[in-house]
Design a protein around this motif. Structure first.
Motif, PDB file in Angstrom:
ATOM      1  N   ASN A 198       3.937  22.223   0.635  1.00 35.75           N
ATOM      2  CA  ASN A 198       2.622  21.613   0.474  1.00 35.75           C
ATOM      3  C   ASN A 198       1.650  22.747   0.168  1.00 35.75           C
ATOM      4  O   ASN A 198       1.033  23.331   1.054  1.00 35.75           O
ATOM      5  CB  ASN A 198       2.199  20.856   1.735  1.00 35.75           C
ATOM      6  CG  ASN A 198       0.890  20.109   1.568  1.00 35.75           C
ATOM      7  OD1 ASN A 198       0.024  20.521   0.805  1.00 35.75           O
ATOM      8  ND2 ASN A 198       0.738  19.014   2.286  1.00 35.75           N
ATOM      9  N   ALA A 199       1.559  23.071  -1.134  1.00 33.76           N
ATOM     10  CA  ALA A 199       0.754  24.214  -1.566  1.00 33.76           C
ATOM     11  C   ALA A 199      -0.724  24.047  -1.218  1.00 33.76           C
ATOM     12  O   ALA A 199      -1.399  25.023  -0.871  1.00 33.76           O
ATOM     13  CB  ALA A 199       0.923  24.435  -3.063  1.00 33.76           C
ATOM     14  N   PHE A 200      -1.224  22.819  -1.297  1.00 28.96           N
ATOM     15  CA  PHE A 200      -2.634  22.605  -0.962  1.00 28.96           C
ATOM     16  C   PHE A 200      -2.898  22.977   0.496  1.00 28.96           C
ATOM     17  O   PHE A 200      -3.816  23.738   0.798  1.00 28.96           O
ATOM     18  CB  PHE A 200      -3.040  21.150  -1.207  1.00 28.96           C
ATOM     19  CG  PHE A 200      -4.459  20.863  -0.819  1.00 28.96           C
ATOM     20  CD1 PHE A 200      -5.502  21.191  -1.671  1.00 28.96           C
ATOM     21  CD2 PHE A 200      -4.767  20.297   0.406  1.00 28.96           C
ATOM     22  CE1 PHE A 200      -6.824  20.959  -1.306  1.00 28.96           C
ATOM     23  CE2 PHE A 200      -6.080  20.056   0.780  1.00 28.96           C
ATOM     24  CZ  PHE A 200      -7.115  20.391  -0.075  1.00 28.96           C
ATOM     25  N   GLU A 218      -1.959  16.478  -1.313  1.00 35.53           N
ATOM     26  CA  GLU A 218      -0.542  16.682  -1.623  1.00 35.53           C
ATOM     27  C   GLU A 218       0.353  15.811  -0.749  1.00 35.53           C
ATOM     28  O   GLU A 218       1.372  15.300  -1.221  1.00 35.53           O
ATOM     29  CB  GLU A 218      -0.178  18.160  -1.484  1.00 35.53           C
ATOM     30  CG  GLU A 218       1.066  18.499  -2.250  1.00 35.53           C
ATOM     31  CD  GLU A 218       1.206  19.973  -2.559  1.00 35.53           C
ATOM     32  OE1 GLU A 218       2.347  20.396  -2.724  1.00 35.53           O
ATOM     33  OE2 GLU A 218       0.195  20.685  -2.643  1.00 35.53           O
ATOM     34  N   THR A 219      -0.016  15.601   0.494  1.00 40.85           N
ATOM     35  CA  THR A 219       0.740  14.680   1.345  1.00 40.85           C
ATOM     36  C   THR A 219       0.606  13.266   0.801  1.00 40.85           C
ATOM     37  O   THR A 219       1.591  12.528   0.703  1.00 40.85           O
ATOM     38  CB  THR A 219       0.234  14.745   2.805  1.00 40.85           C
ATOM     39  OG1 THR A 219       0.475  16.062   3.315  1.00 40.85           O
ATOM     40  CG2 THR A 219       0.927  13.716   3.683  1.00 40.85           C
ATOM     41  N   MET A 235      -6.596   9.136   1.420  1.00 41.92           N
ATOM     42  CA  MET A 235      -6.816  10.567   1.299  1.00 41.92           C
ATOM     43  C   MET A 235      -8.012  10.943   2.174  1.00 41.92           C
ATOM     44  O   MET A 235      -8.827  10.091   2.516  1.00 41.92           O
ATOM     45  CB  MET A 235      -7.081  10.949  -0.161  1.00 41.92           C
ATOM     46  CG  MET A 235      -6.772  12.406  -0.412  1.00 41.92           C
ATOM     47  SD  MET A 235      -6.875  12.976  -2.119  1.00 41.92           S
ATOM     48  CE  MET A 235      -6.434  11.610  -3.096  1.00 41.92           C
ATOM     49  N   TYR A 236      -8.074  12.228   2.521  1.00 40.00           N
ATOM     50  CA  TYR A 236      -9.201  12.700   3.316  1.00 40.00           C
ATOM     51  C   TYR A 236     -10.526  12.287   2.689  1.00 40.00           C
ATOM     52  O   TYR A 236     -10.643  12.204   1.472  1.00 40.00           O
ATOM     53  CB  TYR A 236      -9.220  14.234   3.385  1.00 40.00           C
ATOM     54  CG  TYR A 236      -8.171  14.883   4.240  1.00 40.00           C
ATOM     55  CD1 TYR A 236      -7.668  14.280   5.389  1.00 40.00           C
ATOM     56  CD2 TYR A 236      -7.698  16.143   3.900  1.00 40.00           C
ATOM     57  CE1 TYR A 236      -6.724  14.914   6.163  1.00 40.00           C
ATOM     58  CE2 TYR A 236      -6.756  16.786   4.671  1.00 40.00           C
ATOM     59  CZ  TYR A 236      -6.264  16.174   5.800  1.00 40.00           C
ATOM     60  OH  TYR A 236      -5.334  16.800   6.567  1.00 40.00           O
ATOM     61  N   PRO A 237     -11.548  12.119   3.530  1.00 45.49           N
ATOM     62  CA  PRO A 237     -12.894  11.895   2.990  1.00 45.49           C
ATOM     63  C   PRO A 237     -13.354  13.139   2.216  1.00 45.49           C
ATOM     64  O   PRO A 237     -12.882  14.246   2.467  1.00 45.49           O
ATOM     65  CB  PRO A 237     -13.765  11.682   4.227  1.00 45.49           C
ATOM     66  CG  PRO A 237     -12.854  11.606   5.387  1.00 45.49           C
ATOM     67  CD  PRO A 237     -11.521  12.093   4.978  1.00 45.49           C
ATOM     68  N   VAL A 238     -14.273  12.952   1.310  1.00 44.84           N
ATOM     69  CA  VAL A 238     -14.776  14.051   0.480  1.00 44.84           C
ATOM     70  C   VAL A 238     -15.317  15.184   1.356  1.00 44.84           C
ATOM     71  O   VAL A 238     -15.102  16.360   1.052  1.00 44.84           O
ATOM     72  CB  VAL A 238     -15.852  13.537  -0.499  1.00 44.84           C
ATOM     73  CG1 VAL A 238     -16.508  14.685  -1.251  1.00 44.84           C
ATOM     74  CG2 VAL A 238     -15.243  12.537  -1.476  1.00 44.84           C
ATOM     75  N   SER A 239     -15.973  14.864   2.439  1.00 50.22           N
ATOM     76  CA  SER A 239     -16.543  15.909   3.303  1.00 50.22           C
ATOM     77  C   SER A 239     -15.445  16.828   3.856  1.00 50.22           C
ATOM     78  O   SER A 239     -15.609  18.046   3.894  1.00 50.22           O
ATOM     79  CB  SER A 239     -17.338  15.284   4.448  1.00 50.22           C
ATOM     80  OG  SER A 239     -16.494  14.442   5.226  1.00 50.22           O
ATOM     81  N   ARG A 240     -14.308  16.251   4.225  1.00 48.82           N
ATOM     82  CA  ARG A 240     -13.205  17.074   4.747  1.00 48.82           C
ATOM     83  C   ARG A 240     -12.581  17.884   3.619  1.00 48.82           C
ATOM     84  O   ARG A 240     -12.221  19.044   3.817  1.00 48.82           O
ATOM     85  CB  ARG A 240     -12.157  16.190   5.420  1.00 48.82           C
ATOM     86  CG  ARG A 240     -10.950  16.974   5.909  1.00 48.82           C
ATOM     87  CD  ARG A 240     -10.650  16.772   7.365  1.00 48.82           C
ATOM     88  NE  ARG A 240      -9.623  17.669   7.819  1.00 48.82           N
ATOM     89  CZ  ARG A 240      -8.492  17.298   8.397  1.00 48.82           C
ATOM     90  NH1 ARG A 240      -8.271  16.016   8.627  1.00 48.82           N
ATOM     91  NH2 ARG A 240      -7.604  18.182   8.768  1.00 48.82           N
ATOM     92  N   LEU A 241     -12.440  17.291   2.450  1.00 53.87           N
ATOM     93  CA  LEU A 241     -11.898  18.034   1.306  1.00 53.87           C
ATOM     94  C   LEU A 241     -12.779  19.237   0.977  1.00 53.87           C
ATOM     95  O   LEU A 241     -12.281  20.336   0.720  1.00 53.87           O
ATOM     96  CB  LEU A 241     -11.767  17.122   0.090  1.00 53.87           C
ATOM     97  CG  LEU A 241     -10.655  16.082   0.150  1.00 53.87           C
ATOM     98  CD1 LEU A 241     -10.788  15.107  -1.008  1.00 53.87           C
ATOM     99  CD2 LEU A 241      -9.290  16.742   0.156  1.00 53.87           C
ATOM    100  N   LYS A 242     -14.093  19.032   1.022  1.00 52.81           N
ATOM    101  CA  LYS A 242     -15.009  20.140   0.741  1.00 52.81           C
ATOM    102  C   LYS A 242     -14.840  21.260   1.756  1.00 52.81           C
ATOM    103  O   LYS A 242     -14.867  22.436   1.397  1.00 52.81           O
ATOM    104  CB  LYS A 242     -16.458  19.646   0.717  1.00 52.81           C
ATOM    105  CG  LYS A 242     -16.804  18.872  -0.535  1.00 52.81           C
ATOM    106  CD  LYS A 242     -18.261  18.438  -0.545  1.00 52.81           C
ATOM    107  CE  LYS A 242     -18.597  17.741  -1.845  1.00 52.81           C
ATOM    108  NZ  LYS A 242     -20.014  17.396  -1.942  1.00 52.81           N
ATOM    109  N   LYS A 243     -14.652  20.908   3.011  1.00 56.93           N
ATOM    110  CA  LYS A 243     -14.442  21.927   4.047  1.00 56.93           C
ATOM    111  C   LYS A 243     -13.143  22.689   3.798  1.00 56.93           C
ATOM    112  O   LYS A 243     -13.088  23.907   3.956  1.00 56.93           O
ATOM    113  CB  LYS A 243     -14.416  21.280   5.436  1.00 56.93           C
ATOM    114  CG  LYS A 243     -15.761  20.850   5.938  1.00 56.93           C
ATOM    115  CD  LYS A 243     -15.657  20.184   7.298  1.00 56.93           C
ATOM    116  CE  LYS A 243     -16.984  19.613   7.715  1.00 56.93           C
ATOM    117  NZ  LYS A 243     -16.887  18.838   8.973  1.00 56.93           N
TER     118      LYS A 243
END
Length: 162
Positions: A76-78, A100-101, A135-143
């Motif tokens: 899981n490269a991400f 990726e998950t 998928m994760y919320p955008v806020s978590r992806l940004k973090k």
């Protein structure tokens, strides 16, 4: 002009047209944004292999240090590039998983114990223990992407320049 001369001129024009068409004299060259040969060069493939090997080693280290638990088979490269995620806890909580998950679950790459708990709803979405996998919320992806910058050596401004 006599009928014979009209036929001769017509045949001559058809012949000239055929010869010019067959020789492709007026064909424009096709332009492509990228002209790939189909595969990367051997040098690039070697770099990819070295990079993947490094990512696999980093994933194993993150798992040993309990910074990462995967729900899918393989790399899981991400998650590795972000310092690890706990995809199992994320699935259990039902609050979303990393990209990726998410893709791996849809691609049928779930680990056997996870696969046993997967299903689909009436709209074809993947479920885990009857909860829709998101998928994760955008806020978590940004973090996570901000955390990744720590490992890439880029600043936030560099990342925004793409």
């Amino acid at each position: 002009m006599s009928r014979l001369s009209q036929v001769v001129v017509g045949l001559l024009l058809i012949s000239v047209g055929y010869i010019l068409g067959a020789s492709q004299s007026f064909q424009s060259t096709t332009l492509h944004a990228q002209q790939n040969s189909g595969t990367p060069t051997e040098e690039t493939e070697d770099k990819i292999k070295r990079g993947v090997k490094q990512l696999v080693e980093a994933q194993l280290a993150l798992e040993q240090e309990n910074f990462m638990r995967t729900a899918t088979k393989g790399l899981n490269a991400f998650a590795v590039s972000c310092g690890g995620v706990n995809a199992m806890d994320d699935l259990e909580a039902g609050n979303g998983v990393d990209p990726e998950t998410f893709a791996g679950l849809y691609a049928g790459l779930a680990k056997p114990d996870v696969a046993a708990q997967l299903g689909r709803d009436d709209q074809g979405r993947i479920t885990y223990k009857n909860k829709i996998v998101r998928m994760y919320p955008v806020s978590r992806l940004k973090k996570l992407f901000a955390t990744r910058l720590k490992y890439t050596g880029e600043s936030q401004d560099d990342a925004n320049s793409f």
